[in-house]
Design an enzyme around this catalytic site. Structure first.
Site: not given
Ligand code: ZN
Length: 238
Positions: A14, A26, A110, A118, A145, A184, A226
Site C-alpha cells: 500500500a 493501516r 490480490h 459474474c 444471467c 509492512s 517512497v
Molecule cells: Zn452472468
C-alpha cells in the site's frame, strides 16, 4: 546491487500508492476503511449473504480508486524494468496503478479492480462499466444471467489466486535481489516471499515506513518518502 543482480524483483504494498492519494488503511485516522471494519464487510461471506451491504461499502471505493493515477514511484519501477534492471513487480495492491504506469511483468496477487466478473456465467466488465450494472437494489447484477457480479479482487476469506501465487513464489525463489517497497511484510502468504529470496542466497532492500519482520535481514533499509527514495535510486544509477 541493482546493477549486480541477475534477477531483481520488486514486492510492493500500500505504501507505494500513498503518494497517489490512496491512504494505507493501516495508517490511523486516514484509511479508507476507518469507518467500517473491512473484516466484516469486504469478505466473501458478506458478498454472498448481504450483497447490498457489501456494495454499499465497495461501490464508493470503486469510484474513488478509479480516478487515481500512478505516481513517480510507480514510474521508477517502469524505468527499472525498461532498463532491464528489474524482472518483475509483485504487488499486494488492487488499485491497478502499476499496470496503468506501464509495468509489463506484473503479478497482482490480490487481484485488481480493473475488472469485475459474474459468479454465474463468468462474463466480465471493465472498471468503467460496473456502475451501469447497479439496479434499484444497490447490487451489481449480470446483464446476461442475472447472477451476482463480484470485483476480481481477493476478498477476506478467499484464497489467493493459485497461478499468481505460484508465479510470485517462483520469481522470489529465483531472485538474487528483492526490493520490498511500501509493505509492512506482515500479511501472509505474501509476507513469506522475501524468505524465499533469502533462502537461495539473495539479498533484500527494504524501502518502507515503519518496521518489518525482515529489517535485520536487509542489506539496505530506507524509510523515507517512497518517491524520494526511488528517485534517489534512479539518480544513483545515472
Ligand atoms: Zn452472468
Amino acid at each position: 546491487m541493482l546493477r549486480a543482480a541477475d534477477s531483481a524483483v520488486a514486492l510492493t504494498g500500500a505504501g507505494i500508492s500513498v503518494p497517489s492519494g490512496i491512504p494505507d488503511f493501516r495508517t490511523p485516522g486516514e484509511g479508507l476503511w476507518e469507518k467500517v471494519d473491512p473484516m466484516e464487510v469486504a469478505t466473501i461471506q458478506a458478498f454472498s449473504s448481504d450483497p447490498k451491504r457489501f456494495w454499499d461499502f465497495y461501490r464508493p471505493r470503486f469510484a474513488t480508486l478509479g480516478s487515481k493515477e500512478p505516481n513517480p514511484a510507480h514510474d521508477a519501477l517502469v524505468e527499472l524494468e525498461q532498463r532491464e534492471l528489474l524482472s518483475a513487480v509483485i504487488t499486494q495492491n488492487i488499485d491497478r496503478l502499476h499496470r496503468k504506469a506501464g509495468t509489463e511483468r506484473l503479478i497482482e496477487v490480490h487481484g485488481s479492480i480493473a475488472t469485475s466478473s459474474c459468479i454465474g456465467c463468468g462474463a466480465t466488465w471493465g472498471l468503467d462499466e460496473v456502475e451501469a450494472l447497479f439496479g434499484d437494489q444497490g447490487v451489481a447484477t449480470c446483464t446476461e444471467c442475472l447472477g451476482a457480479v463480484k470485483p476480481d479482487v481477493v476478498l477476506f476469506g478467499e484464497l489467493l489466486p493459485v497461478e499468481a501465487m505460484d508465479d510470485a513464489r517462483e520469481l522470489s525463489a529465483q531472485a538474487d535481489l528483492m526490493l520490498c517497497i511500501g509493505s509492512s511484510l506482515e500479511v501472509h502468504p505474501v509476507a513469506g516471499l522475501p524468505e524465499l529470496t533469502l533462502a537461495r542466497g539473495g539479498r533484500l532492500a527494504i524501502l518502507s515506513k515503519g518496521p518489518t519482520p525482515y529489517d535485520d535481514d536487509a542489506d539496505v533499509r530506507m524509510n523515507g518518502d517512497v518517491v524520494d527514495d526511488l528517485g534517489a535510486v534512479l539518480a544513483a544509477l545515472g
